[in-house]
Design a protein around this motif. Structure first.
Motif, PDB file in Angstrom:
ATOM      1  N   ARG A   1       0.856  -1.197   0.000  1.00 46.81           N
ATOM      2  CA  ARG A   1       0.000   0.000   0.000  1.00 46.81           C
ATOM      3  C   ARG A   1       0.889   1.243   0.000  1.00 46.81           C
ATOM      4  N   GLY A   2       0.267   2.382  -0.247  1.00 46.08           N
ATOM      5  CA  GLY A   2       0.997   3.627  -0.329  1.00 46.08           C
ATOM      6  C   GLY A   2       1.485   4.103   1.020  1.00 46.08           C
ATOM      7  N   GLY A   3       2.602   4.835   0.985  1.00 47.91           N
ATOM      8  CA  GLY A   3       3.146   5.410   2.203  1.00 47.91           C
ATOM      9  C   GLY A   3       3.888   6.698   1.909  1.00 47.91           C
ATOM     10  N   ILE A   4       4.174   7.431   2.959  1.00 49.08           N
ATOM     11  CA  ILE A   4       4.955   8.672   2.873  1.00 49.08           C
ATOM     12  C   ILE A   4       6.147   8.528   3.804  1.00 49.08           C
ATOM     13  N   ALA A   5       7.346   8.798   3.292  1.00 47.44           N
ATOM     14  CA  ALA A   5       8.555   8.701   4.100  1.00 47.44           C
ATOM     15  C   ALA A   5       8.709   9.956   4.956  1.00 47.44           C
TER      16      ALA A   5
ATOM     17  N   ILE B   1       7.738   5.327   7.930  1.00 42.89           N
ATOM     18  CA  ILE B   1       6.797   5.423   6.807  1.00 42.89           C
ATOM     19  C   ILE B   1       5.401   5.610   7.370  1.00 42.89           C
ATOM     20  N   LEU B   2       4.720   6.635   6.913  1.00 39.96           N
ATOM     21  CA  LEU B   2       3.323   6.862   7.290  1.00 39.96           C
ATOM     22  C   LEU B   2       2.432   6.035   6.371  1.00 39.96           C
ATOM     23  N   ASP B   3       1.675   5.129   6.960  1.00 38.09           N
ATOM     24  CA  ASP B   3       0.806   4.210   6.217  1.00 38.09           C
ATOM     25  C   ASP B   3      -0.420   4.975   5.720  1.00 38.09           C
TER      26      ASP B   3
ATOM     27  N   PRO C   1       8.369   1.475  10.962  1.00 35.91           N
ATOM     28  CA  PRO C   1       9.810   1.638  10.762  1.00 35.91           C
ATOM     29  C   PRO C   1      10.221   1.219   9.352  1.00 35.91           C
ATOM     30  N   ALA C   2      10.971   2.078   8.681  1.00 37.25           N
ATOM     31  CA  ALA C   2      11.345   1.806   7.293  1.00 37.25           C
ATOM     32  C   ALA C   2      12.176   0.538   7.167  1.00 37.25           C
ATOM     33  N   HIS C   3      12.954   0.198   8.199  1.00 33.40           N
ATOM     34  CA  HIS C   3      13.808  -0.988   8.092  1.00 33.40           C
ATOM     35  C   HIS C   3      13.003  -2.281   8.085  1.00 33.40           C
ATOM     36  N   ARG C   4      11.746  -2.200   8.511  1.00 34.07           N
ATOM     37  CA  ARG C   4      10.884  -3.389   8.481  1.00 34.07           C
ATOM     38  C   ARG C   4      10.152  -3.538   7.149  1.00 34.07           C
TER      39      ARG C   4
END
Length: 441
Positions: A47-51, A56-58, A122-125
């Motif tokens: 799904r889309g997200g914003i960094a 990352i914002l879901d 978390p972006a690393h996940r």
């Protein structure tokens, strides 16, 4: 009337900070950026997200949170699926509304922090995917220093062909082999010219190269038969990405006459997975460098005063290379190139206007490459073909390793940073690829 693409508003304020830990110090994704991408976690549906910083914002969760309304809500819903094509199709108005709403939610002092915190991943996940379904891909040749230097290698008497300064040169690439950063780059097999006039051979390319490019994601498309005027081109842009159009130079040299690149380019194209939106780029749009007085004037459909005034970008670009041996020893990658995007002879707007002047229909999620971006100075070249002068001047790496072209295990990383006086710099994240060996035929 559409909202002007170049609008600078409160979301660009250099003193704006975020409550997200570490975001204000992040080199690429402070709150002034808010790029768009598609991610998944633990095998869930993408799904889309914003960094924002290292988070990352879901957007799918945000769309169901009750925190948005109006155009911002419509944009978040459009970005809730596995591709951003629906969001890109909405155009700049809803995108800008979503940007402003998210900026307010993530800003320091936001009363909604307790409601937004559970929506961060978390972006690393996360696993990053292509941000859009690419229906079509075209690659241009707007880097004049690259075009001139490569031309000089093969046509010393006429490095630039007569059409170059009249028309944005381009060709149609292969959309099915575009992959996000981190995907392995499998060395291609193909036909190459035999030595001393012998019959051609089939086998792995021996002259594998990178190409430092930008990728332009198309927002709203156009109706077939209806060209996009240059003055409206930015209304049809969604944003930018880094792009590495890997090239097999020996395969290319054998196949490109008379129709141009084919298998030498279609095996893999790497893009950075985050789209830096045209809204985020507003503070970094600058005047296109003037052409030389001796250069010809262009046809009227490629002329627009506003495009010349704000058609270029204040963007620094960098390429690094590390061999497998360097990484095993823990050595830093070697910087191969540092250049600026303003080296483009044609603007992004001129690319769009020319692509559609014949009535060609662009669609949301289509991708346009700029072609290799090189500067005129040593250390600013965007390909090994230029750096090593076609292999004649090997590149020196640590511990007596050398390269003329890429070897298996080599890792190439592209980076880009938008910078302007009085503004927070923003970036793309990495565009990374490691060369894997060719399959046996």
């Amino acid at each position: 009337m559409p909202t002007p693409i170049a609008t600078i508003d409160e979301t660009h304020a250099p003193d704006l900070g975020s409550w997200v830990e570490g975001a204000d110090m992040h080199p690429d994704f402070p709150i002034q950026n808010l790029p768009l991408g598609v991610f998944s976690v633990d095998g869930q549906v993408p799904r889309g997200g914003i960094a924002i910083g290292a988070m990352i914002l879901d957007l799918a969760a945000l769309a169901h949170s009750g925190l948005l309304e109006g155009e911002a809500l419509a944009a978040a819903k459009a970005a809730s699926g596995p591709t951003l094509n629906p969001l890109l199709a909405l155009g700049t108005g809803p995108r800008r509304a979503l940007r402003r709403a998210v900026s307010a939610l993530l800003a320091k002092g936001s009363p909604k922090q307790p409601d937004v915190t559970p929506l961060l991943v978390p972006a690393h996940r996360a696993r990053m995917h292509l941000p859009a379904r690419v229906g079509d891909y075209s690659d241009f040749y707007v880097g004049i220093h690259h075009a001139a230097e490569v031309g000089a290698l093969f046509r010393p008497e006429q490095p630039l062909l007569p059409n170059y300064k009249h028309i944005p040169i381009g060709y149609h690439g292969r959309a099915s082999t575009i992959r996000p950063s981190g995907s392995p780059v499998i060395r291609p097999n193909g036909q190459t010219r035999g030595a001393d006039g012998d019959l051609p051979r089939l086998g792995p390319t021996q002259r594998l190269d990178f190409e430092l490019e930008l990728g332009l994601w198309i927002g709203p498309g156009n109706t077939q038969g209806q060209p996009i005027p240059l003055g409206q081109a930015w209304e049809h842009m969604g944003g930018l990405t880094l792009l590495n159009d890997w090239s097999a130079r020996d395969i290319q040299a054998w196949e490109y006459q008379p129709l141009g690149p084919f298998l030498s380019k279609s095996f893999h194209t790497t893009v950075s997975p985050w789209i830096v939106t045209t809204e985020a780029l507003a503070p970094f749009r600058i005047a296109q460098p003037p052409r030389a007085e001796a250069d010809p004037s262009v046809l009227p459909y490629l002329q627009d005063a506003k495009d010349q005034d704000k058609g270029a970008l204040a963007l620094d670009l960098e390429v690094t290379l590390s061999s497998a041996a360097m990484r095993a020893r823990g050595e830093e990658p070697q910087v191969l190139s540092h250049t600026q995007a303003c080296a483009m002879y044609w603007t992004l707007g001129q690319m769009v206007a020319h692509h559609t002047v014949n009535g060609c229909a662009l669609e949301s999620g289509d991708l346009l490459g700029t072609g290799t971006l090189s500067g005129p100075e040593p250390g600013s070249k965007g390909s090994l073909l230029e750096i090593t002068r076609g292999g004649a001047q090997p590149l020196q790496l640590p511990r007596e390793e050398t390269r003329t072209f890429l070897e298996d295990g080599d890792e190439v990383v592209l980076k880009g940073r938008f910078m302007a006086e009085g503004r927070r710099s923003i970036g793309f994240g990495e565009c990374r690829g490691v060369i894997a060996s060719a399959p046996q035929i």
